[in-house]
Write a protein that holds these residues in place. Structure first.
Motif, PDB file in Angstrom:
ATOM      1  N   GLY A   7       1.409  -3.773 -12.137  1.00 25.49           N
ATOM      2  CA  GLY A   7       2.271  -4.756 -11.483  1.00 25.49           C
ATOM      3  C   GLY A   7       2.277  -4.625  -9.970  1.00 25.49           C
ATOM      4  O   GLY A   7       2.298  -5.619  -9.255  1.00 25.49           O
ATOM      5  N   ILE A   8       2.241  -3.381  -9.492  1.00 27.46           N
ATOM      6  CA  ILE A   8       2.196  -3.164  -8.037  1.00 27.46           C
ATOM      7  C   ILE A   8       0.841  -3.620  -7.501  1.00 27.46           C
ATOM      8  O   ILE A   8       0.761  -4.243  -6.447  1.00 27.46           O
ATOM      9  N   MET A   9      -0.228  -3.320  -8.238  1.00 24.99           N
ATOM     10  CA  MET A   9      -1.562  -3.748  -7.791  1.00 24.99           C
ATOM     11  C   MET A   9      -1.684  -5.265  -7.764  1.00 24.99           C
ATOM     12  O   MET A   9      -2.353  -5.817  -6.895  1.00 24.99           O
ATOM     13  N   LYS A  10      -1.031  -5.941  -8.706  1.00 22.21           N
ATOM     14  CA  LYS A  10      -1.074  -7.404  -8.750  1.00 22.21           C
ATOM     15  C   LYS A  10       0.004  -8.040  -7.882  1.00 22.21           C
ATOM     16  O   LYS A  10       0.133  -9.263  -7.858  1.00 22.21           O
ATOM     17  N   ASN A  11       0.791  -7.201  -7.202  1.00 21.05           N
ATOM     18  CA  ASN A  11       1.803  -7.674  -6.265  1.00 21.05           C
ATOM     19  C   ASN A  11       2.883  -8.526  -6.936  1.00 21.05           C
ATOM     20  O   ASN A  11       3.319  -9.541  -6.400  1.00 21.05           O
ATOM     21  N   ARG A  12       3.349  -8.087  -8.097  1.00 22.22           N
ATOM     22  CA  ARG A  12       4.381  -8.819  -8.835  1.00 22.22           C
ATOM     23  C   ARG A  12       5.761  -8.398  -8.348  1.00 22.22           C
ATOM     24  O   ARG A  12       6.105  -7.225  -8.357  1.00 22.22           O
ATOM     25  N   MET A  13       6.527  -9.373  -7.934  1.00 22.33           N
ATOM     26  CA  MET A  13       7.849  -9.129  -7.362  1.00 22.33           C
ATOM     27  C   MET A  13       8.766  -8.414  -8.354  1.00 22.33           C
ATOM     28  O   MET A  13       9.498  -7.490  -7.973  1.00 22.33           O
ATOM     29  N   TYR A  14       8.721  -8.803  -9.616  1.00 24.84           N
ATOM     30  CA  TYR A  14       9.590  -8.206 -10.628  1.00 24.84           C
ATOM     31  C   TYR A  14       9.349  -6.698 -10.731  1.00 24.84           C
ATOM     32  O   TYR A  14      10.287  -5.922 -10.883  1.00 24.84           O
ATOM     33  N   VAL A  39      12.080   2.859  -0.406  1.00 26.64           N
ATOM     34  CA  VAL A  39      12.109   2.095   0.849  1.00 26.64           C
ATOM     35  C   VAL A  39      10.980   1.073   0.874  1.00 26.64           C
ATOM     36  O   VAL A  39      11.186  -0.077   1.282  1.00 26.64           O
ATOM     37  N   ALA A  40       9.795   1.456   0.419  1.00 27.64           N
ATOM     38  CA  ALA A  40       8.658   0.523   0.393  1.00 27.64           C
ATOM     39  C   ALA A  40       8.952  -0.661  -0.527  1.00 27.64           C
ATOM     40  O   ALA A  40       8.689  -1.815  -0.161  1.00 27.64           O
ATOM     41  N   CYS A  41       9.509  -0.396  -1.702  1.00 34.18           N
ATOM     42  CA  CYS A  41       9.833  -1.486  -2.634  1.00 34.18           C
ATOM     43  C   CYS A  41      10.930  -2.384  -2.071  1.00 34.18           C
ATOM     44  O   CYS A  41      10.835  -3.613  -2.146  1.00 34.18           O
ATOM     45  N   ALA A  42      11.962  -1.781  -1.514  1.00 39.20           N
ATOM     46  CA  ALA A  42      13.069  -2.573  -0.962  1.00 39.20           C
ATOM     47  C   ALA A  42      12.607  -3.441   0.202  1.00 39.20           C
ATOM     48  O   ALA A  42      12.953  -4.633   0.279  1.00 39.20           O
ATOM     49  N   LEU A  43      11.807  -2.878   1.100  1.00 36.27           N
ATOM     50  CA  LEU A  43      11.289  -3.662   2.222  1.00 36.27           C
ATOM     51  C   LEU A  43      10.360  -4.769   1.749  1.00 36.27           C
ATOM     52  O   LEU A  43      10.392  -5.885   2.272  1.00 36.27           O
ATOM     53  N   HIS A  44       9.524  -4.454   0.770  1.00 32.12           N
ATOM     54  CA  HIS A  44       8.591  -5.450   0.252  1.00 32.12           C
ATOM     55  C   HIS A  44       9.346  -6.646  -0.332  1.00 32.12           C
ATOM     56  O   HIS A  44       9.023  -7.794  -0.032  1.00 32.12           O
ATOM     57  N   VAL A  45      10.342  -6.369  -1.145  1.00 37.83           N
ATOM     58  CA  VAL A  45      11.131  -7.455  -1.742  1.00 37.83           C
ATOM     59  C   VAL A  45      11.856  -8.237  -0.654  1.00 37.83           C
ATOM     60  O   VAL A  45      11.869  -9.475  -0.662  1.00 37.83           O
ATOM     61  N   ARG A  81       0.831  -1.216   0.000  1.00 35.89           N
ATOM     62  CA  ARG A  81       0.000   0.000   0.000  1.00 35.89           C
ATOM     63  C   ARG A  81       0.858   1.256   0.000  1.00 35.89           C
ATOM     64  O   ARG A  81       0.538   2.238  -0.672  1.00 35.89           O
ATOM     65  N   LEU A  82       1.960   1.232   0.728  1.00 42.27           N
ATOM     66  CA  LEU A  82       2.862   2.374   0.768  1.00 42.27           C
ATOM     67  C   LEU A  82       3.503   2.617  -0.600  1.00 42.27           C
ATOM     68  O   LEU A  82       3.591   3.765  -1.052  1.00 42.27           O
ATOM     69  N   ALA A  83       3.920   1.557  -1.262  1.00 47.60           N
ATOM     70  CA  ALA A  83       4.498   1.690  -2.603  1.00 47.60           C
ATOM     71  C   ALA A  83       3.460   2.215  -3.587  1.00 47.60           C
ATOM     72  O   ALA A  83       3.747   3.101  -4.396  1.00 47.60           O
ATOM     73  N   LEU A  84       2.252   1.690  -3.517  1.00 43.26           N
ATOM     74  CA  LEU A  84       1.187   2.127  -4.420  1.00 43.26           C
ATOM     75  C   LEU A  84       0.819   3.588  -4.174  1.00 43.26           C
ATOM     76  O   LEU A  84       0.663   4.364  -5.120  1.00 43.26           O
ATOM     77  N   ALA A  85       0.742   3.987  -2.913  1.00 42.31           N
ATOM     78  CA  ALA A  85       0.382   5.371  -2.593  1.00 42.31           C
ATOM     79  C   ALA A  85       1.468   6.345  -3.030  1.00 42.31           C
ATOM     80  O   ALA A  85       1.164   7.408  -3.594  1.00 42.31           O
ATOM     81  N   SER A  86       2.723   6.001  -2.804  1.00 35.82           N
ATOM     82  CA  SER A  86       3.798   6.917  -3.199  1.00 35.82           C
ATOM     83  C   SER A  86       3.949   6.971  -4.721  1.00 35.82           C
ATOM     84  O   SER A  86       4.241   8.034  -5.274  1.00 35.82           O
ATOM     85  N   LEU A  87       3.711   5.857  -5.403  1.00 36.86           N
ATOM     86  CA  LEU A  87       3.746   5.855  -6.869  1.00 36.86           C
ATOM     87  C   LEU A  87       2.621   6.722  -7.427  1.00 36.86           C
ATOM     88  O   LEU A  87       2.843   7.549  -8.321  1.00 36.86           O
ATOM     89  N   ALA A  88       1.424   6.563  -6.892  1.00 39.14           N
ATOM     90  CA  ALA A  88       0.302   7.402  -7.318  1.00 39.14           C
ATOM     91  C   ALA A  88       0.565   8.864  -6.981  1.00 39.14           C
ATOM     92  O   ALA A  88       0.239   9.764  -7.775  1.00 39.14           O
TER      93      ALA A  88
END
Length: 131
Positions: free
Chosen positions: A55-62, A105-111, A12-19
């Motif tokens: 891709g972020i909405m579908k939670n794709r790691m790549y 940070v959100a992407c790095a933590l998520h991965v 959610r943090l990655a999606l919000a900051s991307l938006a």
């Protein structure tokens, strides 16, 4: 916080900051501090940011992995414009830098969390040999 909650939070943090970066880029270049009065084609800079939304909405790691690299282009732009533009452009540049850091940070933590939770075949510990 359990692992599922952490994954959902970082997603959610990655999606919000991307938006937020997309909205900021459009509003910045069209109304708040455009390079030319009436807006400019520089607003098209947000198009590459629209690609990873699905891709972020579908939670794709790549997607998380390559977005964490793409975001540095926008970080650089925000840094340059925060340093060189007049107000309000310099404040918008600082907001862009902040959103980029949050996204990274959100992407790095998520991965990291997802890789930590990945199931690996456990290797049995070697048995102690008795002499």
């Amino acid at each position: 916080m359990n692992k599922t909650t952490q994954i959902n939070f970082t997603r959610r943090l990655a999606l919000a900051s991307l938006a937020g970066l997309i909205v900021l880029g459009l509003v910045w270049e069209m109304w708040l501090a455009p390079i030319r009065p009436g807006g400019s084609l520089l607003a098209l800079k947000v198009l590459p940011l629209c690609i990873p939304l699905a891709g972020i909405m579908k939670n794709r790691m790549y997607t998380y992995r390559w977005v964490s690299l793409l975001v540095w282009l926008y970080f650089t732009e925000g840094t340059v414009r925060a340093w060189s533009d007049k107000a309000p452009g310099n404040y918008l540049g600082m907001i862009e830098v902040t959103l980029c850091l949050v996204l990274f940070v959100a992407c790095a933590l998520h991965v990291r969390i997802r890789l930590k939770n990945a199931t690996h075949p456990s290797t049995p510990a070697p048995e102690a040999q008795t002499p």
